[in-house]
Structure formats: structure tokens, C-alpha cells
Enzyme design. Structure first.
Site, PDB file in Angstrom:
ATOM      1  N   ASP A  13      77.101   5.096 -67.546  1.00  0.00           N
ATOM      2  CA  ASP A  13      77.636   3.680 -67.816  1.00  0.00           C
ATOM      3  C   ASP A  13      76.777   2.615 -67.688  1.00  0.00           C
ATOM      4  O   ASP A  13      77.386   1.520 -67.080  1.00  0.00           O
ATOM      5  CB  ASP A  13      78.954   3.761 -66.794  1.00  0.00           C
ATOM      6  CG  ASP A  13      79.943   5.022 -67.217  1.00  0.00           C
ATOM      7  OD1 ASP A  13      79.865   5.499 -68.254  1.00  0.00           O
ATOM      8  OD2 ASP A  13      80.375   5.511 -66.136  1.00  0.00           O
ATOM      9  N   GLU A  14      75.542   2.529 -67.881  1.00  0.00           N
ATOM     10  CA  GLU A  14      74.595   1.283 -67.415  1.00  0.00           C
ATOM     11  C   GLU A  14      74.595   0.570 -68.500  1.00  0.00           C
ATOM     12  O   GLU A  14      74.078  -0.800 -68.361  1.00  0.00           O
ATOM     13  CB  GLU A  14      73.360   1.953 -67.154  1.00  0.00           C
ATOM     14  CG  GLU A  14      72.926   2.766 -65.967  1.00  0.00           C
ATOM     15  CD  GLU A  14      73.091   4.193 -66.082  1.00  0.00           C
ATOM     16  OE1 GLU A  14      73.484   4.607 -67.334  1.00  0.00           O
ATOM     17  OE2 GLU A  14      72.868   5.091 -65.113  1.00  0.00           O
ATOM     18  N   GLY A  15      75.381   0.690 -69.662  1.00  0.00           N
ATOM     19  CA  GLY A  15      75.186  -0.092 -70.920  1.00  0.00           C
ATOM     20  C   GLY A  15      73.938   0.394 -71.796  1.00  0.00           C
ATOM     21  O   GLY A  15      73.590  -0.509 -72.763  1.00  0.00           O
ATOM     22  N   LYS A  16      73.745   1.741 -72.056  1.00  0.00           N
ATOM     23  CA  LYS A  16      72.778   2.122 -72.796  1.00  0.00           C
ATOM     24  C   LYS A  16      73.098   1.857 -74.359  1.00  0.00           C
ATOM     25  O   LYS A  16      72.256   1.640 -75.130  1.00  0.00           O
ATOM     26  CB  LYS A  16      72.595   3.905 -72.645  1.00  0.00           C
ATOM     27  CG  LYS A  16      72.120   4.148 -71.339  1.00  0.00           C
ATOM     28  CD  LYS A  16      71.788   5.646 -71.339  1.00  0.00           C
ATOM     29  CE  LYS A  16      72.919   6.466 -71.294  1.00  0.00           C
ATOM     30  NZ  LYS A  16      73.993   6.125 -70.009  1.00  0.00           N
ATOM     31  N   GLY A  17      74.471   1.918 -74.592  1.00  0.00           N
ATOM     32  CA  GLY A  17      75.022   1.853 -75.906  1.00  0.00           C
ATOM     33  C   GLY A  17      74.627   0.670 -76.603  1.00  0.00           C
ATOM     34  O   GLY A  17      73.898   0.516 -77.640  1.00  0.00           O
ATOM     35  N   GLY A  40      80.498   7.805 -73.274  1.00  0.00           N
ATOM     36  CA  GLY A  40      81.062   7.029 -74.098  1.00  0.00           C
ATOM     37  C   GLY A  40      80.062   5.590 -74.149  1.00  0.00           C
ATOM     38  O   GLY A  40      79.661   5.095 -73.033  1.00  0.00           O
ATOM     39  N   HIS A  41      79.624   5.366 -75.317  1.00  0.00           N
ATOM     40  CA  HIS A  41      78.660   4.528 -75.400  1.00  0.00           C
ATOM     41  C   HIS A  41      79.049   3.149 -75.992  1.00  0.00           C
ATOM     42  O   HIS A  41      79.736   3.371 -77.081  1.00  0.00           O
ATOM     43  CB  HIS A  41      77.502   4.714 -76.164  1.00  0.00           C
ATOM     44  CG  HIS A  41      76.365   5.626 -75.434  1.00  0.00           C
ATOM     45  ND1 HIS A  41      75.648   6.447 -76.064  1.00  0.00           N
ATOM     46  CD2 HIS A  41      76.533   6.034 -74.326  1.00  0.00           C
ATOM     47  CE1 HIS A  41      74.808   7.227 -75.032  1.00  0.00           C
ATOM     48  NE2 HIS A  41      75.654   7.226 -73.972  1.00  0.00           N
ATOM     49  N   THR A  42      79.489   2.033 -75.374  1.00  0.00           N
ATOM     50  CA  THR A  42      80.140   0.886 -76.003  1.00  0.00           C
ATOM     51  C   THR A  42      78.967  -0.218 -76.775  1.00  0.00           C
ATOM     52  O   THR A  42      78.204  -0.655 -76.059  1.00  0.00           O
ATOM     53  CB  THR A  42      80.823   0.066 -74.898  1.00  0.00           C
ATOM     54  OG1 THR A  42      81.571   1.337 -74.277  1.00  0.00           O
ATOM     55  CG2 THR A  42      81.940  -0.948 -75.677  1.00  0.00           C
ATOM     56  N   GLN A 213      74.792  10.000 -70.216  1.00  0.00           N
ATOM     57  CA  GLN A 213      74.997   9.928 -68.621  1.00  0.00           C
ATOM     58  C   GLN A 213      73.881   9.328 -67.995  1.00  0.00           C
ATOM     59  O   GLN A 213      73.178   8.647 -68.684  1.00  0.00           O
ATOM     60  CB  GLN A 213      75.345  11.353 -68.320  1.00  0.00           C
ATOM     61  CG  GLN A 213      76.515  11.884 -68.338  1.00  0.00           C
ATOM     62  CD  GLN A 213      77.030  12.504 -69.869  1.00  0.00           C
ATOM     63  OE1 GLN A 213      75.804  13.094 -70.256  1.00  0.00           O
ATOM     64  NE2 GLN A 213      77.717  12.235 -70.382  1.00  0.00           N
ATOM     65  N   THR A 306      85.764   6.884 -71.801  1.00  0.00           N
ATOM     66  CA  THR A 306      85.928   8.065 -72.331  1.00  0.00           C
ATOM     67  C   THR A 306      87.398   8.372 -71.602  1.00  0.00           C
ATOM     68  O   THR A 306      88.518   8.672 -72.244  1.00  0.00           O
ATOM     69  CB  THR A 306      85.081   9.203 -72.176  1.00  0.00           C
ATOM     70  OG1 THR A 306      83.872   8.783 -72.704  1.00  0.00           O
ATOM     71  CG2 THR A 306      85.724  10.513 -72.463  1.00  0.00           C
ATOM     72  N   LYS A 340      74.177  -6.344 -67.577  1.00  0.00           N
ATOM     73  CA  LYS A 340      75.362  -7.046 -66.767  1.00  0.00           C
ATOM     74  C   LYS A 340      74.927  -7.832 -65.851  1.00  0.00           C
ATOM     75  O   LYS A 340      75.533  -7.567 -64.618  1.00  0.00           O
ATOM     76  CB  LYS A 340      76.083  -5.688 -66.165  1.00  0.00           C
ATOM     77  CG  LYS A 340      76.968  -4.903 -67.448  1.00  0.00           C
ATOM     78  CD  LYS A 340      78.154  -4.178 -67.037  1.00  0.00           C
ATOM     79  CE  LYS A 340      79.012  -3.825 -67.992  1.00  0.00           C
ATOM     80  NZ  LYS A 340      80.340  -3.110 -67.397  1.00  0.00           N
ATOM     81  N   THR A 421      72.610 -10.261 -70.899  1.00  0.00           N
ATOM     82  CA  THR A 421      73.270 -11.443 -70.165  1.00  0.00           C
ATOM     83  C   THR A 421      74.763 -11.489 -70.439  1.00  0.00           C
ATOM     84  O   THR A 421      75.566 -12.234 -69.997  1.00  0.00           O
ATOM     85  CB  THR A 421      72.769 -12.710 -70.525  1.00  0.00           C
ATOM     86  OG1 THR A 421      72.856 -12.911 -71.892  1.00  0.00           O
ATOM     87  CG2 THR A 421      71.444 -12.909 -70.007  1.00  0.00           C
ATOM     88  N   GLY A 422      75.593 -10.614 -71.287  1.00  0.00           N
ATOM     89  CA  GLY A 422      76.855 -10.527 -71.528  1.00  0.00           C
ATOM     90  C   GLY A 422      77.219  -9.434 -72.308  1.00  0.00           C
ATOM     91  O   GLY A 422      76.158  -8.583 -72.627  1.00  0.00           O
TER      92      GLY A 422
END
Ligand code: IMP
Length: 431
Positions: A13-17, A40-42, A213, A306, A340, A421-422
Site C-alpha cells: 500500500d505504498e502507492g506502487k500503482g 490493490g493498485h490505485t 504487497q 481490496t 504521499k 505530492t498528491g
């Protein structure tokens, strides 16, 4: 021709997506090496928010081949739902854009029931998607690969083995017929093939490898047994995308100033208690851990992509970060992508754990035993903080932020190449 692997530095959940989405434009192939629909990649654009679970993030671009590697475990019903969702949202999925390894293992419908039962005693806090069962059966040599579906004898024989071993009353024939019809549907939208051959034939292509993950959920590297069952560390890319050659670059993705974790397991820098505070706004008291933890959860929208579960939140952990960077550094170049950084804009100070204390012992290394890790207390260094709103160049980040980023680079020995940054695609500083 270059191969880059992107992995999560902490617990996922580090923001890989978003990072993979940004990098993908320069690559021909985007390939996923581990996990299943637990991930879950957002990716957020100006107009929409896209959550991907199994399909690599390169699907959002035209002309890329997205590969689901042999190391991924696939629930065909959930893959079908994801493809349907993408198509209905105007994203083309075709035999040219999506390729699935015929060696990938299946997650059959009864795996999640087996997992729920195991969870009663193990209490790992899994996503209940049957991921652990699929990998356990794979390693126990009774798993079923995509290539096995059309071999009805093998399929039924293995399902019967599972029924016997887990005491299940299941009808192998009806499961087979359901899987066959899902496979037929998926074949209309994706190529199921020998991906080793595909990588061999595309030797000169630029390949972006996408891990699911994070390092500390890796079955070998992580906080065992509170881990997922696959290899989330980049070393897993070699076995999970068989056929790829040397990995040139590794990019570790981490949240700039804090860490999150979903599910059970040790978390040294955790702040406060986990509560489902989805709809609350938070009155921030910077001297109260509970309040800061909650603030991070709400401001960072830290709820599972997810499962929707609220994520546990905590300060940045340099001991863990250094360990992850060290063990994951298997390419010729290594850099970090920070995400983030805007989430803590409302804070005047942030903390980063530089050492662990257990009893009267201070230690600077990450222990292998989760029992030992649970006993560790964080030793913090404090940093002044200032908002990063609207900054688009690295050099224009506030001096407080620059000092903290210098500290991160010095401690980890890794260069920071990207700062997000966002949430939106365009909110990204590339150094
Ligand atoms: P499993 O992968 O469902 O077996 O769950 C094992 C552990 O990994 C649990 O603590 C899950 O919460 C965690 N986990 C699995 N997938 C993800 C993910 O994509 N992000 C964060 N945590 C995950």
C-alpha cells in the site's frame, strides 16, 4: 533495453500503482511477478480512480503488453470481473494488451473457505482471498496451473486430493466446468501463453516489473508468520516472471513520512489503536499518538483498496527501511520513490525511528524474529515539517522537507528519484 523492478519497501500500500503508471509510458512490457487479487493498485486521474488487483498498471496505456507472470495466483472469476470493469470504463483489454502465464496457479472457489478455517487459529489477518492456500498447494505439488484446466483428468484428480486432505465435499466436475467457462471468456480478452517464450522473443524490449504487497510481507523476508505467501521482494521477480534477464534498476516505493500495515503482525512505530473512523474528521493534537495515527489514516485515506479495512498507521521506521533497501538491492541501480508527502501537511513536526530499544539494549538492526520485534520500542528523531502544497520541483520543496529527505538518503544510501505530492497522476516530482 532496460529492465526495472518496482517493489513496496514496507508492508504494501505504498502507492506502487501510481509510480508504475508513471513509469509505464517509457516501457514496452509491464509484468507482475507475485500475489493475486489480494493486491490493490490505485491509479487516480483527473476524472477517475482506477483500482487494479491482478491486471498490471500498464493496461491504462495503449500499445503495451501487460503480463501476469507465472508467480501470480489467479482467481479467474475475479480476473473476469476486473476485465469487465476495465472494459466498461473505457479501458481496452485485448489479446495484445494482456498476456497470462499458463504456469500461473489457480485459486479455486473453495480455497477461501479453507483459508477462513485456518485463519481461526492462525490469526494472520489475511484478505481471505485464498492466496495462502493457492501458494501452499503449489509448494505441496497439488496446485492447479492454468495449463492444467483443459486436462480434465489432472484437474479432477487434484481437486479430489484437496477434497480428501481438507475433508471437503466438493464436486470436481462442476468446478471444472465453471473454470472452463471462465477460461473461455478470459481467452477472448487475453492471451494465455508460455511467457518464458514471450520474454525470450522480446529480449530487446524495455520491461517494467511490478511487485505486489511489500518487502515485510514477503514470505522469506517479512515479519514471519505475519506475511503473505509470495515473494514481494524484487528477488521474487526472477522466479515469478521466468524468462526475464538481468534486472537493471530497482525502485523501492515508500510513503515519505509514515508507514501503514493491514492485518496482524508487529509494527514498531504504530501510532494509537486501529479504529474504523472512515467518516470522521480528526481534531489533531500533535502530542497525542492516537490523534496523529487517526489523522494520518483519515488524511491519507488509508483504507484497503481490496478489503476496505482501515490500515494501521505509524511513523517512518528507518531501521526497517534500511533493512529493506539493503536486502532488495539486487539491481545495478537502486532508487526510492516517495509517495504521499502531502498527507502530513497539517503537522508542524514529524518523527522517524532511528533505533529500536528492547529492555536496556539499543539496536540498529531489524531482528529476524517477530517475537523479538514485538518487544522493540522506537527511538525517534524529530523533524520540523512544512506543507508541500503545489510544489512541482524538487529544489523548491521547503527546507524542512529537504532536510528530512537528505536524512533519508544518508541513512538508506539510496537516492530519491521521485516524490509524489498528491494522489493525481500529475502530482509528481521527478528529480
Ligand atoms: P494474504 O495475502 O491475503 O494471505 O494476507 C496476508 C497478509 O498480507 C495480511 O496481513 C494482509 O493484510 C496482507 N496483505 C495482503 N495483500 C496486501 C496488500 O496488497 N496490501 C497490504 N497488505 C496486504
Amino acid at each position: 533495453m532496460t529492465t526495472t523492478a518496482v517493489y513496496g519497501v514496507h508492508f504494501g500500500d505504498e502507492g506502487k500503482g501510481k509510480i508504475v503508471d508513471f513509469l509505464a509510458r517509457d516501457y514496452d512490457i509491464v509484468a507482475r511477478w507475485n500475489g493475486g487479487d489480494n493486491a490493490g493498485h490505485t491509479v487516480e486521474t483527473r476524472h477517475s480512480k482506477i483500482a487494479l488487483h491482478l491486471v498490471p498498471s500498464g493496461i491504462l496505456y495503449k500499445g503495451k503488453t501487460n503480463v501476469i507472470g507465472n508467480g501470480v495466483v489467479i482467481n479467474l472469476a475475479s480476473l473476469k470481473r476486473e476485465i469487465e470493469w476495465l472494459i466498461s470504463n473505457g479501458i481496452a483489454v485485448s489479446k495484445d494488451s494482456l498476456m497470462i502465464s499458463d504456469m500461473a496457479h489457480l485459486i479455486l472457489p473453495y480455497y477461501s473457505a479453507i483459508e477462513e478455517k485456518k485463519e481461526l487459529t492462525r490469526k494472520i489477518g489475511t484478505t481471505k482471498k485464498g492466496i495462502g492456500v493457492a501458494y501452499a498447494l503449489k509448494h505441496d505439488r497439488s496446485g492447479i496451473r492454468l495449463a492444467d484446466i483443459e486436462d480434465s483428468d489432472t484437474f479432477e484428480e487434484r481437486v479430489k486430493i484437496h477434497a480428501g486432505e481438507y475433508g471437503l465435499d466438493i464436486d470436481a466436475k462442476s468446478i471444472l466446468s465453471e473454470q472452463l467457462s471462465l477460461l473461455e471468456w478470459i481467452r477472448q480478452h487475453a492471451t494465455i501463453a508460455d511467457t518464458v517464450k514471450f520474454f525470450r522473443e522480446n529480449r530487446t524490449a524495455n520491461i517494467l516489473l511490478e511487485g505486489a504487497q511489500g518487502f515485510f510481507l514477503d514470505v522469506d523476508a517479512g515479519t514471519y508468520p505475519f506475511v503473505t505467501s509470495s515473494h514481494a521482494s524484487p528477488a521474487g521477480a526472477y522466479s515469478g516472471c521466468l524468462g526475464i534477464k538481468k534486472i537493471d534498476n530497482i525502485i523501492g516505493v515508500m510513503k515519505a513520512c509514515y508507514i501503514t500495515r493491514v492485518g496482524s503482525g508487529p509494527f514498531v512505530t504504530e501510532l494509537g489503536n486501529i479504529v474504523d473512523d472512515k467518516k470522521e474528521s480528526v481534531e489533531l493534537n500533535e502530542d497525542d499518538d492516537d490523534s496523529v495515527g487517526k489523522y494520518i489514516r483519515v488524511e491519507g485515506r488509508e483504507y484497503g483498496t481490496t478489503t476496505g479495512r482501515p490500515r494501521r498507521t505509524g511513523w517512518q521506521d528507518i531501521v526497517a527501511t534500511k533493512h529493506s533497501v539493503d536486502a532488495a538491492n539486487i539491481g545495478s541501480s537502486f532508487s526510492l520513490a516517495l509517495t504521499k508527502i502531502d498527507v502530513l501537511n497539517g503537522l508542524k513536526k514529524i518523527k522517524a525511528c532511528t533505533e529500536y530499544r528492547t529492555g536496556n539494549k539499543v539496536m540498529g538492526h531489524f531482528p529476524s524474529s517477530s517475537r523479538e520485534l514485538v518487544k522493540c520500542r522506537p527511538v525517534y528523531r524529530e523533524f520540523p515539517w512544512a506543507p508541500t502544497d503545489g510544489v512541482t520541483e524538487f529544489e523548491k520543496l521547503p527546507p524542512q522537507t529537504r532536510d528530512y529527505l537528505d536524512f533519508l538518503e544518508t541513512e538508506t544510501g539510496a537516492r530519491i528519484g521521485i516524490v509524489s505530492t498528491g494522489p493525481r497522476r500529475d502530482e509528481l516530482i521527478v528529480r
